[in-house]
Scaffold this motif. Structure first.
Motif, PDB file in Angstrom:
ATOM      1  N   THR A   8       0.842  -1.190   0.000  1.00 33.60           N
ATOM      2  CA  THR A   8       0.000   0.000   0.000  1.00 33.60           C
ATOM      3  C   THR A   8       0.880   1.243   0.000  1.00 33.60           C
ATOM      4  OG1 THR A   8      -0.141  -0.001   2.426  1.00 33.60           O
ATOM      5  CG2 THR A   8      -1.872  -1.160   1.218  1.00 33.60           C
ATOM      6  N   THR A   9       0.403   2.296  -0.631  1.00 31.49           N
ATOM      7  CA  THR A   9       1.148   3.551  -0.711  1.00 31.49           C
ATOM      8  C   THR A   9       0.216   4.712  -0.378  1.00 31.49           C
ATOM      9  OG1 THR A   9       0.658   3.793  -3.075  1.00 31.49           O
ATOM     10  CG2 THR A   9       2.691   2.639  -2.493  1.00 31.49           C
ATOM     11  N   THR A  10       0.799   5.815   0.033  1.00 30.06           N
ATOM     12  CA  THR A  10       0.009   7.004   0.348  1.00 30.06           C
ATOM     13  C   THR A  10      -0.152   7.914  -0.864  1.00 30.06           C
ATOM     14  OG1 THR A  10       2.016   8.128   1.109  1.00 30.06           O
ATOM     15  CG2 THR A  10       0.710   6.963   2.768  1.00 30.06           C
ATOM     16  N   THR A  11       0.619   7.667  -1.921  1.00 32.50           N
ATOM     17  CA  THR A  11       0.510   8.456  -3.148  1.00 32.50           C
ATOM     18  C   THR A  11       0.253   7.530  -4.329  1.00 32.50           C
ATOM     19  OG1 THR A  11       2.905   8.348  -3.503  1.00 32.50           O
ATOM     20  CG2 THR A  11       2.057  10.245  -2.275  1.00 32.50           C
ATOM     21  N   SER A  12      -0.228   8.092  -5.416  1.00 32.88           N
ATOM     22  CA  SER A  12      -0.519   7.306  -6.604  1.00 32.88           C
ATOM     23  C   SER A  12       0.778   6.771  -7.228  1.00 32.88           C
ATOM     24  CB  SER A  12      -1.253   8.169  -7.639  1.00 32.88           C
ATOM     25  OG  SER A  12      -1.364   7.487  -8.872  1.00 32.88           O
ATOM     26  N   ILE A  13       0.709   5.552  -7.752  1.00 31.09           N
ATOM     27  CA  ILE A  13       1.864   4.945  -8.423  1.00 31.09           C
ATOM     28  C   ILE A  13       1.553   4.644  -9.887  1.00 31.09           C
ATOM     29  CG2 ILE A  13       2.830   3.962  -6.313  1.00 31.09           C
ATOM     30  CD1 ILE A  13       1.512   1.303  -7.082  1.00 31.09           C
ATOM     31  N   THR A  14       0.434   5.167 -10.383  1.00 27.68           N
ATOM     32  CA  THR A  14       0.003   4.909 -11.757  1.00 27.68           C
ATOM     33  C   THR A  14       0.084   6.179 -12.589  1.00 27.68           C
ATOM     34  OG1 THR A  14      -2.305   5.364 -11.181  1.00 27.68           O
ATOM     35  CG2 THR A  14      -1.544   3.069 -11.022  1.00 27.68           C
ATOM     36  N   PRO A  15       0.141   6.047 -13.921  1.00 29.81           N
ATOM     37  CA  PRO A  15       0.124   7.240 -14.776  1.00 29.81           C
ATOM     38  C   PRO A  15      -1.275   7.833 -14.831  1.00 29.81           C
ATOM     39  CG  PRO A  15       0.109   5.259 -16.128  1.00 29.81           C
ATOM     40  CD  PRO A  15       0.278   4.806 -14.709  1.00 29.81           C
ATOM     41  N   PRO A  16      -1.405   9.162 -14.833  1.00 29.03           N
ATOM     42  CA  PRO A  16      -2.733   9.762 -14.980  1.00 29.03           C
ATOM     43  C   PRO A  16      -3.417   9.271 -16.253  1.00 29.03           C
ATOM     44  CG  PRO A  16      -1.129  11.416 -14.338  1.00 29.03           C
ATOM     45  CD  PRO A  16      -0.354  10.173 -14.661  1.00 29.03           C
ATOM     46  N   ASN A  17      -4.707   8.990 -16.132  1.00 34.64           N
ATOM     47  CA  ASN A  17      -5.479   8.464 -17.254  1.00 34.64           C
ATOM     48  C   ASN A  17      -6.743   9.295 -17.410  1.00 34.64           C
ATOM     49  OD1 ASN A  17      -6.397   6.868 -19.323  1.00 34.64           O
ATOM     50  ND2 ASN A  17      -6.870   5.094 -18.055  1.00 34.64           N
ATOM     51  N   LEU A  18      -7.031   9.702 -18.625  1.00 28.68           N
ATOM     52  CA  LEU A  18      -8.229  10.506 -18.888  1.00 28.68           C
ATOM     53  C   LEU A  18      -9.488   9.680 -18.652  1.00 28.68           C
ATOM     54  CD1 LEU A  18      -9.381  13.215 -19.992  1.00 28.68           C
ATOM     55  CD2 LEU A  18      -9.368  12.133 -22.259  1.00 28.68           C
ATOM     56  N   VAL A  19     -10.427  10.265 -17.929  1.00 30.56           N
ATOM     57  CA  VAL A  19     -11.707   9.607 -17.670  1.00 30.56           C
ATOM     58  C   VAL A  19     -12.803  10.153 -18.575  1.00 30.56           C
ATOM     59  CG1 VAL A  19     -13.493   9.209 -15.915  1.00 30.56           C
ATOM     60  CG2 VAL A  19     -11.069   9.192 -15.270  1.00 30.56           C
ATOM     61  N   ARG A  20     -12.763  11.464 -18.830  1.00 31.12           N
ATOM     62  CA  ARG A  20     -13.866  12.088 -19.568  1.00 31.12           C
ATOM     63  C   ARG A  20     -13.424  13.431 -20.112  1.00 31.12           C
ATOM     64  NH1 ARG A  20     -18.279  15.474 -17.765  1.00 31.12           N
ATOM     65  NH2 ARG A  20     -20.175  15.134 -18.981  1.00 31.12           N
ATOM     66  N   ALA A  21     -13.921  13.791 -21.295  1.00 25.92           N
ATOM     67  CA  ALA A  21     -13.708  15.112 -21.887  1.00 25.92           C
ATOM     68  C   ALA A  21     -15.076  15.715 -22.193  1.00 25.92           C
ATOM     69  CB  ALA A  21     -12.875  15.015 -23.163  1.00 25.92           C
ATOM     70  N   SER A  22     -15.262  16.983 -21.849  1.00 25.69           N
ATOM     71  CA  SER A  22     -16.573  17.597 -22.067  1.00 25.69           C
ATOM     72  C   SER A  22     -16.444  19.102 -22.275  1.00 25.69           C
ATOM     73  CB  SER A  22     -17.502  17.316 -20.882  1.00 25.69           C
ATOM     74  OG  SER A  22     -16.955  17.840 -19.687  1.00 25.69           O
ATOM     75  N   GLY A  71       1.357  13.594 -13.664  1.00 24.03           N
ATOM     76  CA  GLY A  71       0.570  13.598 -12.449  1.00 24.03           C
ATOM     77  C   GLY A  71       1.308  14.326 -11.346  1.00 24.03           C
ATOM     78  N   ALA A  72       0.598  14.583 -10.248  1.00 24.57           N
ATOM     79  CA  ALA A  72       1.256  15.147  -9.071  1.00 24.57           C
ATOM     80  C   ALA A  72       2.326  14.195  -8.550  1.00 24.57           C
ATOM     81  CB  ALA A  72       0.215  15.423  -7.990  1.00 24.57           C
ATOM     82  N   ASN A  73       2.235  12.913  -8.958  1.00 22.50           N
ATOM     83  CA  ASN A  73       3.237  11.911  -8.578  1.00 22.50           C
ATOM     84  C   ASN A  73       4.462  11.927  -9.482  1.00 22.50           C
ATOM     85  OD1 ASN A  73       2.185  10.835 -10.926  1.00 22.50           O
ATOM     86  ND2 ASN A  73       1.388   8.970  -9.987  1.00 22.50           N
ATOM     87  N   GLY A  74       4.468  12.790 -10.514  1.00 20.61           N
ATOM     88  CA  GLY A  74       5.602  12.909 -11.420  1.00 20.61           C
ATOM     89  C   GLY A  74       5.592  11.958 -12.596  1.00 20.61           C
ATOM     90  N   ILE A  75       4.636  11.035 -12.649  1.00 17.84           N
ATOM     91  CA  ILE A  75       4.580  10.063 -13.741  1.00 17.84           C
ATOM     92  C   ILE A  75       3.853  10.673 -14.933  1.00 17.84           C
ATOM     93  CG2 ILE A  75       3.757   7.774 -14.447  1.00 17.84           C
ATOM     94  CD1 ILE A  75       3.960   6.894 -11.550  1.00 17.84           C
ATOM     95  N   ALA A  76       4.400  10.471 -16.138  1.00 14.60           N
ATOM     96  CA  ALA A  76       3.795  11.018 -17.347  1.00 14.60           C
ATOM     97  C   ALA A  76       2.432  10.401 -17.603  1.00 14.60           C
ATOM     98  CB  ALA A  76       4.715  10.774 -18.542  1.00 14.60           C
ATOM     99  N   ALA A  77       1.475  11.242 -17.978  1.00 12.45           N
ATOM    100  CA  ALA A  77       0.117  10.769 -18.266  1.00 12.45           C
ATOM    101  C   ALA A  77       0.108   9.885 -19.497  1.00 12.45           C
ATOM    102  CB  ALA A  77      -0.812  11.962 -18.468  1.00 12.45           C
TER     103      ALA A  77
END
Length: 356
Positions: free
Chosen positions: A248-262, A337-343
């Motif tokens: 478990t981690t306190t910060t995200s470990i994944t790349p940002p992923n788009l959910v929706r555009a509007s 992301g705020a975690n530094g990983i490229a989206a």
């Protein structure tokens, strides 16, 4: 034999041996492999300490990032690791499919790896499979006569089903979204569409996680230097540890992923992009977005948590939005992301009407 077993598959960036002239000396009694990555695995049977790169027909070779991933897992989880790498450079996804009449057919890529796993007695011991492939599916040399992205989703789903059949205890798949226009392949946006298929593939699975390669530094337009492959291992190891060992981690470990555009306002000159986690905006990112294939329409942007709002130069009449066009992009200018990983990059995502 005790420990955890992982498979690596795909094409040359899964092989991961074209990293320069250096010869890494690191070995570990806790990192092992079985057999050979050669075109005929049958002569080179047997166990041994895994190596980054073999000069003996691929014997015990698991690639640079495979070795680095194993090292990190041994250190963090205190468990022996076995990796078998079955990747083959310059191959399309259809060339990785299972021969239904003879799954362990050693004339096929799939069959050679399965033959090794069976010979090692590990068919029920494989925990996870890591997939880095797609460069050769960006163009128009696929089996259908069209572009590889058109059949990639179905091909991967079929391949994953075969893995589950032959490795029944596999828990998790991890894959990489490849570099834009990787190895100078693709045309007319076909590479963008291939990466979009990869981005959305986890929607079809409950056990598939994806990592971006976009921000790997040092970079590799085709292959990576040793430090670049080490960065791949650094990024994917937390996901492997989360999905297989419950870290478990306190910060995200994944790349940002788009959910929706509007559409964001009544004037239709704002586009709201909702991501699955906070992102960081810089004005230089404006050039990286395109609408129905057209760039230069973003004037500015602003972020509030997971939401990125793009202010346009004129009311939006486009139906779709994309981020990072492989034909013209800047690796120094990336949405992170705020975690530094490229989206993850995206392409042809429908722009929904304003709902608020």
């Amino acid at each position: 034999v005790c420990g955890d077993v992982f498979l690596i598959n795909g094409q040359s960036n899964a092989v991961a041996t074209d990293f320069g002239k250096e010869e890494p000396s690191f070995r570990s009694e806790w990192i092992r492999s079985f057999g050979s990555m050669s075109g005929d695995p049958r002569p080179a049977v047997g166990w041994g300490e895994a190596v980054h790169r073999s000069h003996d027909a691929g014997k015990l070779q698991i690639g640079y990032w495979g070795m680095e991933l194993a090292r990190r897992l041994v250190e963090s989880q205190r468990v022996p690791i076995c990796i078998l790498n079955g990747a083959v450079g310059g191959t399309r996804i259809d060339q990785h499919q299972r021969n239904e009449a003879d799954p362990a057919d050693t004339t096929t890529i799939y069959g050679r790896l399965l033959w090794r796993v069976r010979r090692a007695g590990l068919t029920h011991g494989v925990r996870g499979i890591l997939w880095h492939q797609g460069e050769n599916d960006q163009g128009a040399d696929g089996p259908s006569g069209g572009y590889g992205w058109e059949t990639y989703r179905r091909s991967f789903i079929d391949l994953a089903a075969a893995w589950k059949q032959d490795y029944p205890n596999v828990r998790q798949f991890h894959m990489f979204q490849i570099w834009p226009k990787a190895c100078a392949m693709g045309r007319d946006g076909s590479d963008n569409r291939l990466r979009e298929i990869q981005r959305t593939l986890p929607d079809a699975f409950s056990n598939l996680a994806i990592m971006s390669t976009l921000g790997i530094d040092p970079p590799g337009g085709c292959h990576y230097p040793a430090a670049g492959y080490a960065e791949i291992a650094r990024l994917i190891e937390p996901l492997v540890a989360r999905d297989h060992y419950g870290r478990t981690t306190t910060t995200s470990i994944t790349p940002p992923n788009l959910v929706r555009a509007s559409i964001g306002n009544a004037a239709a000159d704002e586009i709201v992009l909702d991501f699955d986690q906070p992102v960081v905006w810089h004005e230089s990112l404006a050039s990286q977005f395109f609408f129905d294939g057209i760039k230069g329409l973003v004037r500015s942007g602003s972020v509030s948590g997971n939401r990125l709002t793009l202010t346009l130069t004129a009311p939006c009449t486009a139906r779709t939005i994309g981020y990072v066009d492989g034909a013209s992009w800047n690796r120094e200018t990336l949405l992170r992301g705020a975690n530094g990983i490229a989206a993850l990059t995206f392409c042809d995502v429908p722009i929904e009407p304003r709902t608020r």
